[in-house]
Design a protein around this motif. Structure first.
Motif, mmCIF file in Angstrom:
data_model
loop_
_atom_site.group_PDB
_atom_site.id
_atom_site.type_symbol
_atom_site.label_atom_id
_atom_site.label_comp_id
_atom_site.label_asym_id
_atom_site.label_seq_id
_atom_site.Cartn_x
_atom_site.Cartn_y
_atom_site.Cartn_z
ATOM 1 N N LYS A 61 -2.356 10.391 -30.784
ATOM 2 C CA LYS A 61 -1.883 9.639 -29.620
ATOM 3 C C LYS A 61 -2.507 10.190 -28.337
ATOM 4 O O LYS A 61 -2.522 11.389 -28.114
ATOM 5 C CB LYS A 61 -0.358 9.720 -29.553
ATOM 6 N N ALA A 62 -3.034 9.293 -27.529
ATOM 7 C CA ALA A 62 -3.648 9.691 -26.252
ATOM 8 C C ALA A 62 -2.583 9.822 -25.166
ATOM 9 O O ALA A 62 -1.538 9.165 -25.219
ATOM 10 C CB ALA A 62 -4.688 8.654 -25.835
ATOM 11 N N VAL A 63 -2.856 10.691 -24.195
ATOM 12 C CA VAL A 63 -2.013 10.794 -23.005
ATOM 13 C C VAL A 63 -2.795 10.205 -21.829
ATOM 14 O O VAL A 63 -4.022 10.144 -21.858
ATOM 15 C CB VAL A 63 -1.580 12.253 -22.697
ATOM 16 N N LYS A 64 -2.051 9.755 -20.808
ATOM 17 C CA LYS A 64 -2.696 9.104 -19.660
ATOM 18 C C LYS A 64 -3.354 10.099 -18.714
ATOM 19 O O LYS A 64 -4.381 9.824 -18.119
ATOM 20 C CB LYS A 64 -1.679 8.251 -18.912
ATOM 21 N N LYS A 65 -2.722 11.281 -18.566
ATOM 22 C CA LYS A 65 -3.264 12.294 -17.650
ATOM 23 C C LYS A 65 -2.908 13.691 -18.152
ATOM 24 O O LYS A 65 -2.038 13.841 -19.007
ATOM 25 C CB LYS A 65 -2.771 12.056 -16.227
ATOM 26 N N LEU A 66 -3.581 14.680 -17.598
ATOM 27 C CA LEU A 66 -3.374 16.067 -18.043
ATOM 28 C C LEU A 66 -1.919 16.493 -17.956
ATOM 29 O O LEU A 66 -1.420 17.202 -18.835
ATOM 30 C CB LEU A 66 -4.236 17.028 -17.214
ATOM 31 N N THR A 67 -1.239 16.055 -16.902
ATOM 32 C CA THR A 67 0.146 16.494 -16.695
ATOM 33 C C THR A 67 1.112 15.893 -17.732
ATOM 34 O O THR A 67 2.274 16.281 -17.786
ATOM 35 C CB THR A 67 0.617 16.180 -15.260
ATOM 36 N N GLU A 103 -10.314 15.530 -8.276
ATOM 37 C CA GLU A 103 -8.996 15.001 -8.665
ATOM 38 C C GLU A 103 -8.549 15.618 -10.004
ATOM 39 O O GLU A 103 -7.393 16.039 -10.157
ATOM 40 C CB GLU A 103 -9.118 13.477 -8.795
ATOM 41 N N ILE A 104 -9.459 15.706 -10.956
ATOM 42 C CA ILE A 104 -9.127 16.283 -12.259
ATOM 43 C C ILE A 104 -8.836 17.778 -12.112
ATOM 44 O O ILE A 104 -7.938 18.314 -12.761
ATOM 45 C CB ILE A 104 -10.260 16.016 -13.273
ATOM 46 N N ALA A 105 -9.561 18.452 -11.226
ATOM 47 C CA ALA A 105 -9.336 19.884 -10.981
ATOM 48 C C ALA A 105 -7.923 20.119 -10.444
ATOM 49 O O ALA A 105 -7.257 21.089 -10.826
ATOM 50 C CB ALA A 105 -10.378 20.426 -10.007
ATOM 51 N N ARG A 106 -7.435 19.232 -9.576
ATOM 52 C CA ARG A 106 -6.074 19.385 -9.031
ATOM 53 C C ARG A 106 -5.039 19.223 -10.150
ATOM 54 O O ARG A 106 -4.052 19.954 -10.205
ATOM 55 C CB ARG A 106 -5.830 18.398 -7.890
ATOM 56 N N GLU A 107 -5.270 18.284 -11.060
ATOM 57 C CA GLU A 107 -4.373 18.107 -12.215
ATOM 58 C C GLU A 107 -4.433 19.325 -13.130
ATOM 59 O O GLU A 107 -3.422 19.782 -13.654
ATOM 60 C CB GLU A 107 -4.800 16.878 -13.025
ATOM 61 N N GLU A 128 -15.591 25.147 -6.408
ATOM 62 C CA GLU A 128 -15.078 26.105 -5.417
ATOM 63 C C GLU A 128 -13.555 26.153 -5.423
ATOM 64 O O GLU A 128 -12.958 27.225 -5.368
ATOM 65 C CB GLU A 128 -15.615 25.764 -4.028
ATOM 66 N N PHE A 129 -12.920 24.987 -5.511
ATOM 67 C CA PHE A 129 -11.460 24.892 -5.546
ATOM 68 C C PHE A 129 -10.895 25.726 -6.703
ATOM 69 O O PHE A 129 -9.956 26.504 -6.530
ATOM 70 C CB PHE A 129 -11.069 23.413 -5.680
ATOM 71 N N LEU A 130 -11.493 25.568 -7.889
ATOM 72 C CA LEU A 130 -10.995 26.275 -9.072
ATOM 73 C C LEU A 130 -11.336 27.763 -9.047
ATOM 74 O O LEU A 130 -10.514 28.597 -9.425
ATOM 75 C CB LEU A 130 -11.544 25.615 -10.342
ATOM 76 N N LYS A 131 -12.546 28.112 -8.605
ATOM 77 C CA LYS A 131 -12.953 29.520 -8.554
ATOM 78 C C LYS A 131 -12.079 30.295 -7.565
ATOM 79 O O LYS A 131 -11.696 31.436 -7.830
ATOM 80 C CB LYS A 131 -14.427 29.657 -8.171
ATOM 81 N N GLU A 132 -11.752 29.675 -6.432
ATOM 82 C CA GLU A 132 -10.894 30.327 -5.427
ATOM 83 C C GLU A 132 -9.517 30.634 -6.009
ATOM 84 O O GLU A 132 -8.855 31.567 -5.581
ATOM 85 C CB GLU A 132 -10.752 29.439 -4.183
ATOM 86 N N GLY A 160 -9.136 31.459 -9.121
ATOM 87 C CA GLY A 160 -9.325 32.431 -10.192
ATOM 88 C C GLY A 160 -9.564 31.858 -11.583
ATOM 89 O O GLY A 160 -9.480 32.587 -12.578
ATOM 90 N N TYR A 161 -9.854 30.567 -11.667
ATOM 91 C CA TYR A 161 -10.066 29.950 -12.984
ATOM 92 C C TYR A 161 -11.496 30.125 -13.478
ATOM 93 O O TYR A 161 -12.429 30.250 -12.692
ATOM 94 C CB TYR A 161 -9.739 28.451 -12.936
ATOM 95 N N THR A 162 -11.652 30.099 -14.793
ATOM 96 C CA THR A 162 -12.972 30.080 -15.426
ATOM 97 C C THR A 162 -13.460 28.638 -15.404
ATOM 98 O O THR A 162 -12.731 27.724 -15.804
ATOM 99 C CB THR A 162 -12.881 30.585 -16.882
ATOM 100 N N VAL A 163 -14.684 28.441 -14.931
ATOM 101 C CA VAL A 163 -15.249 27.096 -14.805
ATOM 102 C C VAL A 163 -16.625 27.049 -15.468
ATOM 103 O O VAL A 163 -17.460 27.924 -15.241
ATOM 104 C CB VAL A 163 -15.391 26.693 -13.311
ATOM 105 N N VAL A 164 -16.828 26.030 -16.289
ATOM 106 C CA VAL A 164 -18.124 25.762 -16.894
ATOM 107 C C VAL A 164 -18.502 24.349 -16.488
ATOM 108 O O VAL A 164 -17.690 23.432 -16.606
ATOM 109 C CB VAL A 164 -18.068 25.852 -18.445
ATOM 110 N N MET A 165 -19.717 24.167 -15.963
ATOM 111 C CA MET A 165 -20.174 22.831 -15.587
ATOM 112 C C MET A 165 -21.577 22.587 -16.133
ATOM 113 O O MET A 165 -22.361 23.523 -16.290
ATOM 114 C CB MET A 165 -20.166 22.653 -14.063
ATOM 115 N N ASP A 166 -21.852 21.314 -16.415
ATOM 116 C CA ASP A 166 -23.182 20.904 -16.863
ATOM 117 C C ASP A 166 -23.584 21.582 -18.170
ATOM 118 O O ASP A 166 -24.734 21.965 -18.363
ATOM 119 C CB ASP A 166 -24.211 21.171 -15.747
ATOM 120 N N ARG A 167 -22.627 21.741 -19.070
ATOM 121 C CA ARG A 167 -22.894 22.317 -20.387
ATOM 122 C C ARG A 167 -22.160 21.482 -21.435
ATOM 123 O O ARG A 167 -21.017 21.083 -21.218
ATOM 124 C CB ARG A 167 -22.375 23.749 -20.496
ATOM 125 N N CYS A 168 -22.798 21.272 -22.583
ATOM 126 C CA CYS A 168 -22.161 20.545 -23.676
ATOM 127 C C CYS A 168 -21.401 21.532 -24.552
ATOM 128 O O CYS A 168 -21.993 22.474 -25.081
ATOM 129 C CB CYS A 168 -23.200 19.795 -24.510
#
Length: 139
Positions: free
Chosen positions: A62-68, A88-92, A114-118, A120-128
């Motif tokens: 079953k799918a959920v509509k949003k992360l929350t 928007e997804i980062a805020r969720e 920047e929002f997530l790094k500030e 303290g989260y681990t962030v990966v972008m542009d990687r499969c």
């Protein structure tokens, strides 16, 4: 700040520890990259949580509509949406306090990074995630 991904060793460690992956923008069309990548990760033993308000389910889950809407802890949020949706997804993401924010190949947004790094989260972008999983030989 420029986007700096964790090292391949760190990515390997992330994938070794992770069990639950929420896939934002997961399509129920088997031809789509999000479907193929999520299926490979499911077949590798990860629990996949489909996050897409446009589908009812994916692979019988079953799918959920949003992360929350997700119950319980999420290890990785893997994003298959266009780069402009990342803030928007980062805020969720922060609201559910998942461990790793992972934007798929070709998906990058400096504001979200920047929002997530500030915070303290681990962030990966542009990687499969499927490619990184294969390169670091998980499970």
């Amino acid at each position: 700040m420029p986007i700096a991904n964790p090292s391949r060793e760190e990515i390997g460690e992330i994938l070794r520890k992770a069990k639950r992956i929420a896939v934002v923008g997961l399509s129920d069309n088997p031809e789509r990259t999000s479907y193929m990548v999520a299926k490979a990760m499911k077949d590798a033993g990860y629990e996949i949580i489909p996050v897409n308000p446009m589908i009812e389910e994916w692979e019988g889950i079953k799918a959920v509509k949003k992360l929350t809407d997700i119950e319980g802890h999420v290890d990785i949020v893997n994003v298959f949406r266009r780069s402009e949706y990342l803030p928007e997804i980062a805020r969720e993401f922060v609201q559910i306090d998942a461990d790793v924010f992972w934007a798929q190949l070709g998906v990058v947004n400096e504001e979200a990074y920047e929002f997530l790094k500030e915070k303290g989260y681990t962030v990966v972008m542009d990687r499969c995630i499927k490619v990184e999983h294969a390169l670091t030989k998980q499970h």
